[in-house]
Design a protein around this motif. Structure first.
Motif, PDB file in Angstrom:
ATOM      1  N   LEU A   1      62.915  52.177  61.607  1.00 23.22           N
ATOM      2  CA  LEU A   1      63.484  53.229  62.448  1.00 23.22           C
ATOM      3  C   LEU A   1      62.467  53.704  63.478  1.00 23.22           C
ATOM      4  O   LEU A   1      61.334  54.044  63.154  1.00 23.22           O
TER       5      LEU A   1
ATOM      6  N   ALA B   1      59.741  59.106  64.467  1.00 21.87           N
ATOM      7  CA  ALA B   1      59.638  58.002  63.510  1.00 21.87           C
ATOM      8  C   ALA B   1      59.122  56.783  64.255  1.00 21.87           C
ATOM      9  O   ALA B   1      59.629  56.437  65.328  1.00 21.87           O
TER      10      ALA B   1
ATOM     11  N   LEU C   1      65.819  51.756  54.640  1.00 24.79           N
ATOM     12  CA  LEU C   1      65.556  52.065  56.048  1.00 24.79           C
ATOM     13  C   LEU C   1      64.734  50.935  56.629  1.00 24.79           C
ATOM     14  O   LEU C   1      63.697  50.567  56.083  1.00 24.79           O
TER      15      LEU C   1
ATOM     16  N   THR D   1      66.175  59.051  55.737  1.00 24.88           N
ATOM     17  CA  THR D   1      65.402  59.461  56.918  1.00 24.88           C
ATOM     18  C   THR D   1      64.933  60.899  56.795  1.00 24.88           C
ATOM     19  O   THR D   1      63.745  61.200  57.001  1.00 24.88           O
TER      20      THR D   1
END
Length: 236
Positions: A20, A4, A17, A43
């Protein structure tokens, strides 16, 4: 490898999110811990292409999932909290069907049976209808699909939820076998014990951020629990 890069996901004003950055190397088992809503399932969903990122990149085996979803999926296997199989088909027939969908049509019946045996499905269950399978047995069929597909990356979302201790232990051993074959594993879980026993690294998420990364072999169970709870609460 699973990677990521500044991966973000927004839903209106809600940040699911936030930036990340994560890399899971071949052979690693990376366990994501966190309270509900911390960003674990988001995720996993981004890496599987179930949802599109707001910004950043999710890479599987060097392939950008959002840009080339079909190519990325060829390297991926997924085991959700509840594995769904066709109930009237046997474990073997389910594997045969899903392996064909994944491009494994060249596999022989002997190859497919060997995949189920390696995944730990008992001989007397292989040709029984899946409607009588326990959760652990259904997961073994899903592991067999990953083996048949020769997946390079395996994603799991709460796989040990609802398993008895023996089935949970068997599942952990299967993950370790796959990691020894060089599969990169990313698992979202609430199970601190299994994360400690099976993980090569543990990441703790809070409010869409990865706030801590631990090496489970370097800490005890009590310390892991205390540290995880402190991070989830946001305490200093």
């Amino acid at each position: 490898m699973i990677e990521a890069i500044d991966l973000k996901k927004f839903y209106g004003q809600h940040i699911a999110l936030r930036g990340l950055n994560l890399a899971v190397q071949p052979g690693e088992i990376f366990c994501l811990l966190g309270a509900n809503g911390a960003g674990k399932t988001t995720t996993i969903s981004l890496f599987l292409g179930f949802i599109a990122p707001s910004s950043g990149r999710a890479l599987v085996n060097g392939v950008d999932v959002a840009a080339s979803p079909d190519e990325a999926k060829r390297s991926v296997a997924y085991i959700p909290e509840t594995v769904t199989l066709y109930p009237t088909l046997s474990g073997f027939e389910n594997l045969e069907y899903f392996a064909t969908l994944a491009g494994g049509a060249e596999l022989t019946k002997a190859d497919l049976k060997a995949c189920l045996e390696r995944a730990g499905l008992r001989e007397d269950a292989i040709h029984r209808p899946a409607k009588g399978y326990s959760k652990g047995m259904r997961q073994k069929v899903a592991i067999a699909v990953a083996i048949a597909k020769n997946a390079k990356a395996l994603f799991l979302d709460e796989p040990t939820s609802g398993l008895d201790p023996q089935a949970s232990n068997e599942f952990s051993r299967l993950l370790e076998q796959l990691s020894s074959d060089g599969v990169a594993v990313l698992m979202a879980t609430h199970d601190l014990f299994r994360a400690k026993e099976s993980g090569t690294r543990i990441g703790i998420m809070r409010s869409g951020e990865l706030v801590d990364t631990l090496i489970p072999s370097a800490i005890g169970h009590a310390e892991l629990e205390e540290r995880a709870l402190r991070q989830m609460r946001g305490a200093d």
